[in-house]
Design a protein around this motif. Structure first.
Motif, short mmCIF file in Angstrom:
data_model
loop_
_atom_site.label_atom_id
_atom_site.label_comp_id
_atom_site.label_asym_id
_atom_site.label_seq_id
_atom_site.Cartn_x
_atom_site.Cartn_y
_atom_site.Cartn_z
N GLU A 122 0.82 -1.21 0.00
CA GLU A 122 0.00 0.00 0.00
C GLU A 122 0.86 1.27 0.00
N HIS A 147 -5.14 -9.61 -3.96
CA HIS A 147 -6.38 -10.12 -4.55
C HIS A 147 -6.70 -11.55 -4.10
N TYR A 200 -8.93 -5.62 6.03
CA TYR A 200 -8.27 -5.36 4.75
C TYR A 200 -8.59 -6.53 3.83
N ARG A 203 -8.36 -7.07 -2.62
CA ARG A 203 -8.26 -5.82 -3.39
C ARG A 203 -7.97 -6.15 -4.85
#
Length: 270
Positions: A122, A147, A200, A203
């Motif tokens: 990040e 992911h 989290y 993504r």
């Protein structure tokens, strides 16, 4: 090596470890191992959930004299014990990125273990998208690619569940967890970090502009070799995977091999 030669080498090394310029917020967020006043490169290390800068103390001067090592000092532990803990990946990555800005006068590589790998990823995205700065390299250890993440809501469970997970993964002295007083001190930071990890979610596989180097123990109970290989999906600039014997904290038993690999990538990038 003779005693006199050893003393001479020690004195020479001490002479090279000069004081570095003060960067107020960075000096609060990072433990700095300054080898020289004008390093050619920096390596930022992001610790795991429940971890602290002291875990990576032995890495501080393990690299060549041209490399300055920074280790993130997360709030809520050790000498930042009274600072409020951070409970989201977005805030943690934002604050680490902001604190890193004064250190971008030379190329910076990132190394993150477990939760720290996601923080490092990040931070790399933020450096590129917000400031146009591409890290020299991203090293990720013992953590699923963004992911492929499968978050668990352990942070919502009781203290014993958190402690059991920390014990399962290893890397923490059991005597610290067995002592009621020490455990009371450690638990807020552990719960905050597990909140960061547990909120989290998967993504998009947003690529980074630098090479990605992945590292894993072949007996990791929470991350597979396939999970680490998936980091190649965010690494159009290059990817490789190093597998070492061991579990989630393989880096304790194979410190020299891992540091050697990171060091070779640092000097090759330079």
């Amino acid at each position: 090596m003779t005693a006199s030669a050893s003393a001479s080498a020690s004195a020479s090394a001490s002479a090279r470890r000069v004081a570095a310029p003060v960067r107020p917020d960075g000096d609060r967020w990072f433990r700095r191992y300054a080898v020289r006043a004008d390093p050619r490169r920096r390596l930022l290390i992001l610790p795991h959930a429940g971890g602290s800068a002291s875990f990576f103390h032995s890495w501080g001067l393990a690299f060549d004299e041209d490399t300055e090592v920074l280790v993130a000092r997360y709030p809520g532990r050790h000498d930042r014990l009274t600072d409020p803990c951070v409970h989201s990946m977005e805030e943690l990555a934002d604050r680490v990125t902001d604190a890193l800005l004064p250190f971008l006068d030379v190329p910076v590589s990132l190394f993150g273990h477990s939760m720290g790998a996601s923080v490092a990823y990040e931070v790399a995205l933020r450096l590129e998208s917000r400031y146009g700065v591409r890290p020299a390299a991203l090293h990720v250890s013992s953590r699923k690619a963004p992911h492929r993440l499968t978050p668990r809501a352990l942070y919502e469970e009781g203290d014993e569940a958190l402690i059991a997970e920390v014990r399962r993964l290893g890397g923490t002295d059991d005597s610290l967890l067995d002592d009621p007083d020490l455990r009371e001190i450690l638990l807020p930071a552990i719960r905050a970090d597990f909140t960061v990890v547990g909120t989290y979610g998967p993504r998009p596989a947003t690529p980074v502009g630098c090479p990605v180097h992945a590292h894993i123990g072949d007996q990791d109970p929470s991350t597979t070799i396939e999970d680490m290989t998936a980091w190649s999906d965010v690494a159009p600039a290059g990817f490789d995977l190093q597998t070492l014997p061991g579990g989630h904290f393989y880096l304790l038993e194979h410190r020299e091999a891992l540091i050697g690999s990171v060091s070779r990538h640092l000097t090759a990038t330079a």
